[in-house]
Write an enzyme that holds these catalytic residues in place. Structure first.
Site, PDB file in Angstrom:
ATOM      1  N   GLY A 152      -7.487   9.109  10.417  1.00 32.76           N
ATOM      2  CA  GLY A 152      -7.665   9.088  11.862  1.00 32.76           C
ATOM      3  C   GLY A 152      -8.749   9.993  12.409  1.00 32.76           C
ATOM      4  O   GLY A 152      -8.891  10.114  13.618  1.00 32.76           O
ATOM      5  N   LYS A 200       0.864  -1.173   0.000  1.00 39.13           N
ATOM      6  CA  LYS A 200       0.000   0.000   0.000  1.00 39.13           C
ATOM      7  C   LYS A 200       0.902   1.225   0.000  1.00 39.13           C
ATOM      8  O   LYS A 200       1.692   1.422   0.919  1.00 39.13           O
ATOM      9  CB  LYS A 200      -0.903   0.010   1.235  1.00 39.13           C
ATOM     10  CG  LYS A 200      -1.751   1.276   1.344  1.00 39.13           C
ATOM     11  CD  LYS A 200      -2.471   1.348   2.680  1.00 39.13           C
ATOM     12  CE  LYS A 200      -3.087   2.726   2.893  1.00 39.13           C
ATOM     13  NZ  LYS A 200      -3.680   2.868   4.244  1.00 39.13           N
TER      14      LYS A 200
END
Length: 261
Positions: free
Chosen positions: A163, A102
Site C-alpha cells: 500500500g 495467494k
C-alpha cells in the site's frame, strides 16, 4: 524472437495467460468500478480477500463484480499463522472460489511484512492438497528455494511494503530470484507507477500484481489501462533483449570521413 513474442504465454497451474498484469480489488471507493477496471487493464487474474466473499450478500459480495472469464485468486489476508492461512484457503475453496490461492501470512502490524517461515509451512500443506499456491513473500533466495520445494506454483516477492506506492525498492533482491528460481516471479505490493511495473517486467519478472496504485488513482480506469500497457511494453522489451549498458559514449553514426575527404 518474433515467434517468442507471438506465443508468449504465462502458464501457472492449469491456466495459460496472455496478460501479465494481476489486479487486486481492495481500496476501491466503489465496487461497481471493478468490472471496467479489469476490462480496461486486460487483466485475467484478480485477487480478493476471502472476508469480502459472501454469497448471501448480492450487493456487497465482491465476487459478483469480477468478470466471469477472469481467474479468481482468493488471498489469505488477515492470517497471522500458517494454520490460519490454511483454514482460509480451505474455506475459499468450499465457497466455490476455485483452487488458486495467494498465501499472505503477516504478523507484523507496523510494516505488514510477510512471515516467510509461516508462508512456507502453509504452502507445503496446501500444495499437497492440490491448491495452486502463489505465496507472497519477502524477497529472500533461501526462502524462495524452500517455497519451490514446498510446491509453490509461483513466487510473489514484494516490491515495497503493502500500500505504499513506493516502487521497486527490492529490485536487486527480486533480480536474484528471477535469475535463480525456476518459477514465475510475480512482483507484488508497493508498485506505484506504470513505469515501475515496466521496469519489473524489463528485469524478467513474469508478472506484476497491482492494487493500491490503481484503486487510489484519481481515475482508476485510465490508470488500469496505463498499467496494462506498461506491463506489456516491459515484457516486449525483455523479450527483445535490451542493448548493453556502456561506460563511455559511442556515436550511433561515424564522426569521421565526410568533412575532409
Amino acid at each position: 524472437m518474433e515467434t517468442a513474442m507471438l506465443s508468449d504465454i504465462l502458464k501457472i497451474g492449469d491456466k495459460e495467460l496472455t496478460s501479465r498484469l494481476f489486479l487486486g480489488t481492495g481500496k476501491f471507493a466503489n465496487n461497481r468500478i471493478i468490472p471496467e477496471v479489469v476490462r480496461t487493464s486486460g487483466s485475467q487474474v484478480v485477487t480478493v480477500a476471502l472476508r469480502r466473499v459472501d454469497p448471501d450478500l448480492k450487493e456487497e459480495n465482491i465476487v459478483g463484480y469480477i468478470p466471469p472469464e477472469c481467474t479468481l485468486m482468493p488471498n489469505t489476508s488477515g492470517a497471522r499463522t500458517a494454520e490460519e492461512a490454511v483454514r482460509i484457503a480451505r474455506l475459499a475453496k468450499a465457497a466455490g472460489c476455485g483452487n488458486w490461492i495467494k498465501i499472505e501470512v503477516i504478523s507484523d502490524n507496523r510494516y505488514l511484512l510477510p512471515d516467510n517461515f509461516e508462508t512456507i509451512k502453509a504452502t507445503e500443506i496446501l500444495a499437497a492438497e492440490g491448491f495452486v499456491v502463489l505465496p507472497y513473500m519477502s524477497p529472500d533466495l533461501m526462502a524462495a528455494k524452500r517455497l519451490l520445494e514446498a510446491g509453490a506454483a509461483a513466487v510473489m516477492p514484494l516490491g515495497a511494503p503493502i500500500g505504499t506506492n513506493r516502487g521497486l525498492k527490492t529490485k536487486e533482491l527480486v533480480k536474484i530470484l528471477i535469475e535463480e528460481i525456476p518459477l514465475p516471479i510475480i512482483v507484488d505490493a508497493g508498485i506505484g507507477r506504470p513505469s515501475e511495473a515496466a521496469e519489473a517486467m524489463e528485469m524478467g519478472a513474469s508478472a506484476v500484481l497491482v492494487n493500491t496504485a490503481v484503486a487510489t488513482a484519481s481515475n482508476p480506469v485510465t490508470m488500469a489501462q496505463a498499467f496494462g500497457l506498461a506491463v506489456a511494453a516491459g515484457r516486449k522489451a525483455y523479450l527483445a533483449g535490451p542493448g548493453a549498458i556502456q561506460d563511455y559514449a559511442d556515436a550511433s553514426s561515424p564522426l569521421t570521413g565526410f568533412l575532409h575527404e
